[in-house]
Design a protein around this motif. Sequence first.
Motif, mmCIF file in Angstrom:
data_model
loop_
_atom_site.group_PDB
_atom_site.id
_atom_site.type_symbol
_atom_site.label_atom_id
_atom_site.label_comp_id
_atom_site.label_asym_id
_atom_site.label_seq_id
_atom_site.Cartn_x
_atom_site.Cartn_y
_atom_site.Cartn_z
ATOM 1 N N MET A 1 -18.196 -34.188 30.404
ATOM 2 C CA MET A 1 -17.871 -33.943 28.999
ATOM 3 C C MET A 1 -16.623 -33.056 28.880
ATOM 4 O O MET A 1 -16.422 -32.144 29.667
ATOM 5 C CB MET A 1 -19.033 -33.248 28.298
ATOM 6 N N ALA A 2 -15.798 -33.355 27.876
ATOM 7 C CA ALA A 2 -14.584 -32.575 27.663
ATOM 8 C C ALA A 2 -14.914 -31.230 27.041
ATOM 9 O O ALA A 2 -15.866 -31.095 26.256
ATOM 10 C CB ALA A 2 -13.637 -33.353 26.760
ATOM 11 N N THR A 3 -14.139 -30.231 27.397
ATOM 12 C CA THR A 3 -14.239 -28.897 26.800
ATOM 13 C C THR A 3 -12.864 -28.489 26.289
ATOM 14 O O THR A 3 -11.847 -29.142 26.602
ATOM 15 C CB THR A 3 -14.713 -27.858 27.826
ATOM 16 N N LEU A 4 -12.818 -27.410 25.520
ATOM 17 C CA LEU A 4 -11.531 -26.908 25.053
ATOM 18 C C LEU A 4 -10.623 -26.576 26.227
ATOM 19 O O LEU A 4 -9.419 -26.867 26.205
ATOM 20 C CB LEU A 4 -11.739 -25.673 24.177
ATOM 21 N N ARG A 5 -11.206 -25.982 27.257
ATOM 22 C CA ARG A 5 -10.411 -25.608 28.420
ATOM 23 C C ARG A 5 -9.830 -26.845 29.095
ATOM 24 O O ARG A 5 -8.639 -26.863 29.455
ATOM 25 C CB ARG A 5 -11.254 -24.817 29.413
ATOM 26 N N SER A 6 -10.631 -27.882 29.244
ATOM 27 C CA SER A 6 -10.123 -29.077 29.926
ATOM 28 C C SER A 6 -9.042 -29.775 29.105
ATOM 29 O O SER A 6 -8.052 -30.266 29.653
ATOM 30 C CB SER A 6 -11.278 -30.038 30.224
ATOM 31 N N LEU A 7 -9.218 -29.796 27.782
ATOM 32 C CA LEU A 7 -8.190 -30.417 26.948
ATOM 33 C C LEU A 7 -6.878 -29.652 27.040
ATOM 34 O O LEU A 7 -5.797 -30.251 27.120
ATOM 35 C CB LEU A 7 -8.662 -30.479 25.494
ATOM 36 N N LEU A 8 -6.944 -28.322 27.030
ATOM 37 C CA LEU A 8 -5.744 -27.509 27.143
ATOM 38 C C LEU A 8 -5.082 -27.678 28.506
ATOM 39 O O LEU A 8 -3.850 -27.694 28.615
ATOM 40 C CB LEU A 8 -6.065 -26.034 26.892
ATOM 41 N N ASP A 41 -14.519 -21.723 25.036
ATOM 42 C CA ASP A 41 -13.651 -22.674 25.728
ATOM 43 C C ASP A 41 -14.394 -23.606 26.685
ATOM 44 O O ASP A 41 -13.849 -24.612 27.127
ATOM 45 C CB ASP A 41 -12.526 -21.947 26.469
ATOM 46 N N GLU A 42 -15.668 -23.296 26.994
ATOM 47 C CA GLU A 42 -16.459 -24.175 27.870
ATOM 48 C C GLU A 42 -17.487 -24.989 27.090
ATOM 49 O O GLU A 42 -18.302 -25.697 27.675
ATOM 50 C CB GLU A 42 -17.165 -23.346 28.953
ATOM 51 N N THR A 43 -17.439 -24.897 25.769
ATOM 52 C CA THR A 43 -18.357 -25.688 24.944
ATOM 53 C C THR A 43 -18.045 -27.181 25.087
ATOM 54 O O THR A 43 -16.885 -27.593 25.000
ATOM 55 C CB THR A 43 -18.231 -25.287 23.463
ATOM 56 N N GLU A 44 -19.081 -27.971 25.301
ATOM 57 C CA GLU A 44 -18.881 -29.417 25.405
ATOM 58 C C GLU A 44 -18.591 -29.998 24.022
ATOM 59 O O GLU A 44 -19.266 -29.677 23.046
ATOM 60 C CB GLU A 44 -20.115 -30.079 26.022
ATOM 61 N N LEU A 45 -17.597 -30.846 23.957
ATOM 62 C CA LEU A 45 -17.117 -31.366 22.683
ATOM 63 C C LEU A 45 -17.655 -32.767 22.432
ATOM 64 O O LEU A 45 -17.839 -33.556 23.362
ATOM 65 C CB LEU A 45 -15.591 -31.393 22.679
ATOM 66 N N SER A 46 -17.857 -33.063 21.149
ATOM 67 C CA SER A 46 -18.391 -34.371 20.773
ATOM 68 C C SER A 46 -17.340 -35.460 20.969
ATOM 69 O O SER A 46 -16.130 -35.196 21.042
ATOM 70 C CB SER A 46 -18.827 -34.353 19.311
#
Length: 293
Positions: A1-8, A41-46
Amino acid sequence: MATLRSLLNETRLPKNEARMVLAHLLEIHLQLPKSALLTHDETELSDAFVKEWVLLEQRRLDGEPIAYLIGKRGFHVIELMVGPGVLIPRPETELLVDLGLDQLQRLINNNNTLNESECSLNMLDLGTGSGAIALAIAASQPNVTVVATDASQAALDIAQQNAARLKLGNRVSFCLGHWYGALQTLGNTHHRFDLILSNPPYIQADDPHLSKGDLRFEPPSALTDFGSGLTCLSTIIDGAIAHLKPGGLLAVEHGFDQSPAVLERLALAGFEDIKPHRDLAGHWRVASGRKAI
């Protein structure tokens, strides 16, 4: 699952731009503030969040202004809704607002009988666009009523929405039409103002900047007069004396190389106390003149 950190970490956007877009999505999807970029920043995003992120990221990579992507832009002391139908407010234009506020405060200081609980001063904003100048003045100076004009109904619709959202609609009137001709809708073509401000289209038609950066996406009629760049400025300056009270001030924004021509036009129109004003980058950006008392 994508997180804010991974997107950044994975984005091709500059990090500051990516954070602005992600902060916008956090507010919409999770009702979280910008600080959540660090605290969550590690929250899983929908899937919906990620899908919209991918769309906005690509639009920005294609050059679309961030202000249009997130639908808002901070200006002076207010935040404005913006969209493709209006010019994106820029920091340089805040100089016009500050000059206008100085003029209004000067009038208040010179009139000891002015009741600060009443709106005794009035101002005209020609070519209001999103309402940036008019609404920043109204938000900062409760002792003024404002008339804001624009030739674009789409722009006026956005400006009126901004006025309502900022709860300033009772002190700001909007008129559709070209420059001073729009005042006919007020039922009094001889309306006089303490202050006239304008950021008109002043870019020359063949200026290469029109095909670069954010300008590619903004309405051409808000950027250029499709001629020399001085047509709208001349119309505003030439008509201002008839619409100012004695001692009233006109201030207009212009291009970095147009100061001599604009100052000369102010003198030919009969203004006094003519002054050029530099923006924060050191460019001559605004010219002002006062009607004789």
